[in-house]
Design an enzyme around this catalytic site. Sequence first.
Site, PDB file in Angstrom:
ATOM      1  N   GLY A  10       0.791  -1.223   0.000  1.00 54.67           N
ATOM      2  CA  GLY A  10       0.000   0.000   0.000  1.00 54.67           C
ATOM      3  C   GLY A  10       0.821   1.270   0.000  1.00 54.67           C
ATOM      4  N   SER A  12       1.111   3.570  -2.455  1.00 48.85           N
ATOM      5  CA  SER A  12       0.747   4.578  -3.458  1.00 48.85           C
ATOM      6  C   SER A  12       0.432   5.931  -2.834  1.00 48.85           C
ATOM      7  CB  SER A  12      -0.456   4.103  -4.282  1.00 48.85           C
ATOM      8  OG  SER A  12      -1.585   3.894  -3.453  1.00 48.85           O
ATOM      9  N   TYR A 147     -15.231  -1.052   9.703  1.00 44.85           N
ATOM     10  CA  TYR A 147     -13.812  -0.722   9.781  1.00 44.85           C
ATOM     11  C   TYR A 147     -13.252  -1.119  11.144  1.00 44.85           C
ATOM     12  CZ  TYR A 147      -9.553   2.068  10.177  1.00 44.85           C
ATOM     13  OH  TYR A 147      -8.257   2.473  10.384  1.00 44.85           O
TER      14      TYR A 147
END
Length: 274
Positions: A10, A12, A147
């Site tokens: 992850g 980016s 979440y």
Amino acid sequence: MENKTVIITGTSSGYGKAIAKEFANRGWNVIATMRSPEKEKELTTIRNIFVTRLDVKDILSVNNAIREGINKFGRIDVLINNAAHGLVGVFEAISAEQIRDQFAVNVFGYMDVIREILPHFRANKKGIIVNIGSQGGIITFPLMSPYHATKFALEGFTESLSYELATINVIVKLIEPGGASTSFFKNSQAPSRPVPAEYSRIVNSTGMDALFEKYKDKLSTTEEAAAFIYNAVTDGTDRFRYLIGEEMRPFLNVKKQASDEEYVHLMRSQLLPV
């Protein structure tokens, strides 16, 4: 001395990109992974960063990224599991597919990357695994129940795993950020179903906005968080839990020190509409 190598998922944006740059600046070889490496313009310009594709929901891409990283740098010393996304909204309006996808990335993705790199760590007779969790795995807020469910699951998984892997000389660490100046809410998914009108009070409440406004000056930058994570990886200890930031400390302290009733009362008074 040969440079050490870290693989990070992850990268980016947000924490992931900041962590990749921090380790590279410290002289590490960095395997920076993301779903769409062809879009990356910054990390590809840094000499000791190797950018490659890894989608935590695609096990073939996980295997390929690990293999490519080993071929590039010879070995991997540290895994940092960072890829995750949010899902914000009224639970009733969130589809089962959205919830499954949340778990696929935030829980099962972490598990799959760890499972695939463990043979390499066993062969090396050592390794470090860092899971980027959240203080949302300790305390909760409204409109984020799926979440929080993933972060609570990650808590239990990571702690249990740490005992297991200690027997093969693999150290497991759990990093729990509070808030940071990332694009978390901007990139979070919204409910895919219409929100029933009865939820308008909680959806339109300013409680959460007021809370984050109150503590915004205490938020860590992604660069500060990345430096903290680098220090956690390199501190030479088997310490398990690291909390980043002070903004949630009042809630964490109450949960730790007060009764359950007092804690819930505090959270309701802060977060629910009057």
